[in-house]
Design a protein around this motif. Structure first.
Motif, short mmCIF file in Angstrom:
data_model
loop_
_atom_site.label_atom_id
_atom_site.label_comp_id
_atom_site.label_asym_id
_atom_site.label_seq_id
_atom_site.Cartn_x
_atom_site.Cartn_y
_atom_site.Cartn_z
N ARG A 184 -8.77 22.52 -20.67
CA ARG A 184 -7.33 22.63 -20.45
C ARG A 184 -6.76 21.26 -20.10
NH1 ARG A 184 -6.94 25.60 -15.72
NH2 ARG A 184 -9.17 25.30 -15.43
N PHE A 185 -5.56 21.01 -20.61
CA PHE A 185 -4.94 19.70 -20.43
C PHE A 185 -3.52 19.85 -19.91
CE2 PHE A 185 -8.15 19.48 -23.66
CZ PHE A 185 -8.78 18.25 -23.46
N ALA A 186 -3.23 19.12 -18.85
CA ALA A 186 -1.86 19.06 -18.32
C ALA A 186 -1.45 17.60 -18.34
CB ALA A 186 -1.79 19.62 -16.91
N PHE A 187 -0.51 17.26 -19.21
CA PHE A 187 0.00 15.90 -19.34
C PHE A 187 1.39 15.83 -18.72
CE2 PHE A 187 -2.79 16.41 -23.06
CZ PHE A 187 -3.58 15.27 -22.99
N LEU A 188 1.62 14.80 -17.93
CA LEU A 188 2.96 14.46 -17.46
C LEU A 188 3.24 13.03 -17.88
CD1 LEU A 188 2.98 15.85 -13.80
CD2 LEU A 188 4.14 16.83 -15.79
N ILE A 189 4.32 12.83 -18.61
CA ILE A 189 4.70 11.47 -19.01
C ILE A 189 6.11 11.19 -18.52
CG2 ILE A 189 3.17 11.38 -21.01
CD1 ILE A 189 5.53 12.05 -22.79
N GLY A 190 6.33 9.96 -18.10
CA GLY A 190 7.67 9.57 -17.70
C GLY A 190 8.58 9.52 -18.92
N VAL A 226 7.69 16.26 -19.39
CA VAL A 226 8.34 14.95 -19.30
C VAL A 226 9.01 14.86 -17.94
CG1 VAL A 226 10.04 13.38 -20.28
CG2 VAL A 226 8.75 14.92 -21.79
N VAL A 227 8.61 13.88 -17.16
CA VAL A 227 9.21 13.68 -15.84
C VAL A 227 10.51 12.91 -16.05
CG1 VAL A 227 8.89 12.79 -13.51
CG2 VAL A 227 6.91 13.62 -14.81
N VAL A 228 11.60 13.60 -15.90
CA VAL A 228 12.91 13.00 -16.16
C VAL A 228 13.44 12.35 -14.88
CG1 VAL A 228 13.45 14.60 -18.01
CG2 VAL A 228 14.10 15.18 -15.68
#
Length: 284
Positions: free
Chosen positions: A169-175, A209-211
């Protein structure tokens, strides 16, 4: 910018301060502790003043005498961390960045849960080939290391197989900034946005996406990758830190959870990808 040696000294200093704090909380003098441990009186001073790195046996004895056994696990993890403090890229890079990329694969293959935060670049596991080439070329040029970008790109593409095989399982957070930082040609950046849309639809992937918000709770200055609940890879300019102390891993997990609450997912994230794509192809 701190050198590797300076950062090593800083980590050892933090450990020394924790030992001193534990002794003080136990109401013992340095001589008291040394006497009960059967050490020369100067050893306590050396450990507390960053002149000597404690062994795991030293840590266990220190905590036993100070009635602080609950600290043993974290302190021993810190000792081990300091002993292997950096995956020192310069040592690996002597044979090229391709070797660095290949070295990640065994860890990826034995990890079941990935939690990844990157603020201004797309994580390697979800990069297109063109984006990966631009990203890795930038690293090669900045660090003035042997140029084997072709092999590095091949290795990075190989890493991506972990997403499509097994039950990981993958949890990605990108700015949000990552959608607008050009690591390749505009057309290739548009292709990268398409890749993000595709990945976000996979059942085993969460892509947020971290807004920008007035309050995010926390905004770490570094990228970090959490592998299961065992260790964290923290990317810094001079190298990579592998964090294994359970208490520190928990703190990174808390940071990831806090960031996830400032992220958008699903249709909202896909609209951000589409908007960025239109910008890259000149339609906005």
């Amino acid at each position: 910018m701190a050198t590797l040696q300076q950062r090593f000294d800083e980590a050892q200093g933090i450990l020394a301060a924790r030992l001193r704090e534990i002794r003080n909380m136990a109401g013992l003098t340095g001589r008291d502790l040394a006497q009960q441990a059967g050490w020369h009186f100067s050893k306590v001073s050396k450990l507390e003043n960053n002149k000597q790195l404690p062994t795991e046996v030293d840590v266990r004895e220190w905590c036993r005498i100070c009635d602080a056994e609950s600290h043993i696990v974290d302190l021993i993890a810190n000792v081990r961390n300091i002993n292997t403090f950096y995956t020192e890229w310069r040592r690996l890079e002597e044979t090229g960045i391709g070797h660095v990329q290949r070295s990640f694969l065994p860890l990826y293959e034995r990890t079941n849960q990935f939690r990844i935060f990157q603020h201004s670049a797309i994580p390697g596991l979800i990069q297109t080939e063109a984006y990966a080439r631009g990203h890795l070329s930038l690293i090669v040029n900045f660090r003035s290391i042997p140029d084997d970008v072709d092999r590095a790109v091949q290795a990075r593409m190989k890493q991506q197989e972990v997403i499509t095989t097994g039950t990981r399982r993958f949890a990605f957070l990108i700015g949000e900034q990552a959608l607008h930082t050009p690591f390749c040609a505009p057309g290739d950046m548009a292709g990268q946005m398409d890749k993000l849309t595709e990945v976000s639809r996979r059942a085993n992937v969460s892509l947020g996406v971290v807004v920008w918000r007035a309050e995010t709770g926390i905004w770490p200055p570094e990228n970090f990758w959490i592998y299961d609940t065992e260790q964290v890879r923290v990317d810094t300019v001079p190298g990579q830190v592998r964090v294994k102390a359970p208490g520190d891993v928990v703190l990174y997990e808390k940071a990831f959870q806090t960031l996830s609450e400032s992220a958008v997912y699903g249709a909202e994230a896909q609209e951000l990808f589409a908007s960025a794509r239109r910008k890259w192809i000149g339609q906005e």
